[in-house]
Design an enzyme around this catalytic site. Structure first.
Site, mmCIF file in Angstrom:
data_model
loop_
_atom_site.group_PDB
_atom_site.id
_atom_site.type_symbol
_atom_site.label_atom_id
_atom_site.label_comp_id
_atom_site.label_asym_id
_atom_site.label_seq_id
_atom_site.Cartn_x
_atom_site.Cartn_y
_atom_site.Cartn_z
ATOM 1 N N SER A 62 0.851 -1.195 0.000
ATOM 2 C CA SER A 62 0.000 0.000 0.000
ATOM 3 C C SER A 62 0.883 1.241 0.000
ATOM 4 C CB SER A 62 -0.847 0.013 1.279
ATOM 5 O OG SER A 62 -1.575 1.205 1.397
ATOM 6 N N TYR A 106 -1.706 -0.705 10.672
ATOM 7 C CA TYR A 106 -1.906 -1.072 9.259
ATOM 8 C C TYR A 106 -0.636 -0.782 8.472
ATOM 9 C CZ TYR A 106 -3.895 -1.114 4.533
ATOM 10 O OH TYR A 106 -4.146 -1.385 3.206
HETATM 11 P P1 NDP Z 1 -11.759 -5.540 -0.080
HETATM 12 O O1 NDP Z 1 -12.249 -5.396 1.312
HETATM 13 O O2 NDP Z 1 -12.686 -5.329 -1.202
HETATM 14 O O3 NDP Z 1 -11.072 -6.977 -0.266
HETATM 15 C C1 NDP Z 1 -10.382 -7.630 0.748
HETATM 16 C C2 NDP Z 1 -10.330 -9.097 0.395
HETATM 17 O O4 NDP Z 1 -9.551 -9.788 1.380
HETATM 18 C C3 NDP Z 1 -11.693 -9.747 0.355
HETATM 19 O O5 NDP Z 1 -11.802 -10.526 -0.805
HETATM 20 C C4 NDP Z 1 -11.709 -10.626 1.591
HETATM 21 O O6 NDP Z 1 -12.459 -11.799 1.332
HETATM 22 C C5 NDP Z 1 -10.237 -10.970 1.708
HETATM 23 N N1 NDP Z 1 -9.875 -11.422 3.041
HETATM 24 C C6 NDP Z 1 -9.932 -10.735 4.209
HETATM 25 N N2 NDP Z 1 -9.560 -11.542 5.218
HETATM 26 C C7 NDP Z 1 -9.269 -12.752 4.676
HETATM 27 C C8 NDP Z 1 -8.828 -13.991 5.202
HETATM 28 N N3 NDP Z 1 -8.618 -14.163 6.507
HETATM 29 N N4 NDP Z 1 -8.623 -15.023 4.346
HETATM 30 C C9 NDP Z 1 -8.854 -14.871 3.039
HETATM 31 N N5 NDP Z 1 -9.243 -13.720 2.470
HETATM 32 C C10 NDP Z 1 -9.465 -12.679 3.299
HETATM 33 O O7 NDP Z 1 -10.517 -4.544 -0.170
HETATM 34 P P2 NDP Z 1 -9.435 -4.243 -1.324
HETATM 35 O O8 NDP Z 1 -9.747 -4.946 -2.567
HETATM 36 O O9 NDP Z 1 -9.266 -2.788 -1.323
HETATM 37 O O10 NDP Z 1 -8.134 -4.857 -0.632
HETATM 38 C C11 NDP Z 1 -7.253 -5.754 -1.283
HETATM 39 C C12 NDP Z 1 -5.832 -5.459 -0.829
HETATM 40 O O11 NDP Z 1 -5.463 -4.160 -1.274
HETATM 41 C C13 NDP Z 1 -5.627 -5.467 0.685
HETATM 42 O O12 NDP Z 1 -4.414 -6.120 0.982
HETATM 43 C C14 NDP Z 1 -5.531 -3.989 1.019
HETATM 44 O O13 NDP Z 1 -4.792 -3.756 2.191
HETATM 45 C C15 NDP Z 1 -4.834 -3.471 -0.223
HETATM 46 N N6 NDP Z 1 -4.960 -2.041 -0.448
HETATM 47 C C16 NDP Z 1 -6.186 -1.462 -0.649
HETATM 48 C C17 NDP Z 1 -6.298 -0.098 -0.804
HETATM 49 C C18 NDP Z 1 -7.609 0.594 -0.948
HETATM 50 O O14 NDP Z 1 -7.654 1.832 -0.857
HETATM 51 N N7 NDP Z 1 -8.713 -0.110 -1.172
HETATM 52 C C19 NDP Z 1 -5.103 0.761 -0.812
HETATM 53 C C20 NDP Z 1 -3.869 0.055 -0.633
HETATM 54 C C21 NDP Z 1 -3.825 -1.297 -0.459
HETATM 55 P P3 NDP Z 1 -13.369 -12.598 2.380
HETATM 56 O O15 NDP Z 1 -13.925 -11.608 3.353
HETATM 57 O O16 NDP Z 1 -14.401 -13.250 1.516
HETATM 58 O O17 NDP Z 1 -12.428 -13.597 2.995
#
Ligand code: NDP
Length: 245
Positions: A140, A153
């Site tokens: 990030s 975070y």
């Molecule tokens: P979302 O909340 O849309 O997606 C997060 C995903 O992580 C979901 O598919 C969720 O699936 C999965 N997840 C969470 N916990 C678990 C677990 N224990 N096991 C398996 N899967 C898990 O957010 P984003 O798409 O934005 O996030 C994706 C990545 O991008 C993250 O690492 C985030 O930190 C990073 N990021 C995002 C930014 C933003 O502004 N959105 C900026 C910078 C980085 P489920 O709940 O079904 O398990």
């Protein structure tokens, strides 16, 4: 063994993971989708297949090393090889430290750091045997900078960058194995739903309006990195909304 390229994507049930799955499937990759919400994964698999792509899913909690190993084993069983792992699953329950949201700290460490490590542990022996592969770890902008409320975070996302860079340096130079850090700024996804600290939420609201990135912008960046020729390793992609400081 399939001749098509194969990709495992964690956190594929929404946001960046979902968009990346669709983008890589459209480019001909066979995708193994992973996350906890089965219904979302099933819908995405059907959507990809309806568009002419190939996908399957396995319900996986990235905080379990055993489940991550089973995910990699499933990819080998189904496709015979693993070209790409996108360690994307993550959560961002930002809070001020004096709120002592210790459970949320634990969850961030477990998902954002250990989940990435377990993903690496699951595929690295396979990729070393294959002598090729590409691991992309989603960090990030918060892995570069710290703001009030982001201490833990940011700590997890700094860790993702350190782990990725260390891994990249240790890869046997005779192997075509690449490591890429993907560092997005603010992307419009469900990620902020995990924030429970009202002070952080209020600070977000006062932070003003800017046009956010969308998940497809990050999927495009990931597609760029994976489609470079084998001698090119895109070490990191740092991508912000134009208006993000
Ligand atoms: P979302 O909340 O849309 O997606 C997060 C995903 O992580 C979901 O598919 C969720 O699936 C999965 N997840 C969470 N916990 C678990 C677990 N224990 N096991 C398996 N899967 C898990 O957010 P984003 O798409 O934005 O996030 C994706 C990545 O991008 C993250 O690492 C985030 O930190 C990073 N990021 C995002 C930014 C933003 O502004 N959105 C900026 C910078 C980085 P489920 O709940 O079904 O398990």
């Amino acid at each position: 063994m399939t001749t098509e390229k194969t990709a495992i994507i964690t956190g594929a049930s929404s946001g960046i993971g979902e968009a990346t799955a669709k983008e890589l499937a459209a480019r001909g990759y066979s995708i193994l989708l992973a996350a906890r919400r089965e219904e979302r994964l099933k819908e995405l698999k059907e959507e990809i297949e309806a568009a002419g792509g190939k996908a399957d899913y396995q319900v996986t909690d990235v905080t379990s090393a055993d489940e991550m190993k089973a995910l990699a084993d499933r990819a080998i069983e189904k496709y015979g090889k693993i070209d790409i792992l996108v360690n994307n699953a993550g959560l961002m329950p930002l809070s001020f430290m004096n709120k002592l949201k210790v459970d949320e700290w634990d969850r961030m460490v477990d998902v954002n750091i250990k989940g990435v490590l377990y993903g690496i542990a699951a595929v690295l022996p396979i990729m070393e045997k294959q002598k090729f592969g590409h691991i992309l770890n989603v960090s990030s902008v918060a892995g570069h900078t710290i703001s009030k409320g982001s201490a833990v975070y940011s700590g997890t996302k700094f860790a993702v960058r350190a782990i990725s860079e260390g891994l990249r340096m240790e890869i046997d130079p005779s192997h075509e194995i690449r490591v890429t850090i993907v560092s997005p700024g603010a992307v419009a996804t469900e990620l902020t739903n995990t924030i429970t600290d009202d002070d952080v939420l209020n600070a977000f609201k006062e932070g003003g309006q800017m046009e956010l990135l969308n998940a497809q912008d990050i999927a495009n960046a990931i597609a760029y990195a994976v489609e470079q020729p084998a001698h090119v390793d895109v070490n990191e992609i740092l991508i912000r909304p134009r208006q993000q400081p």
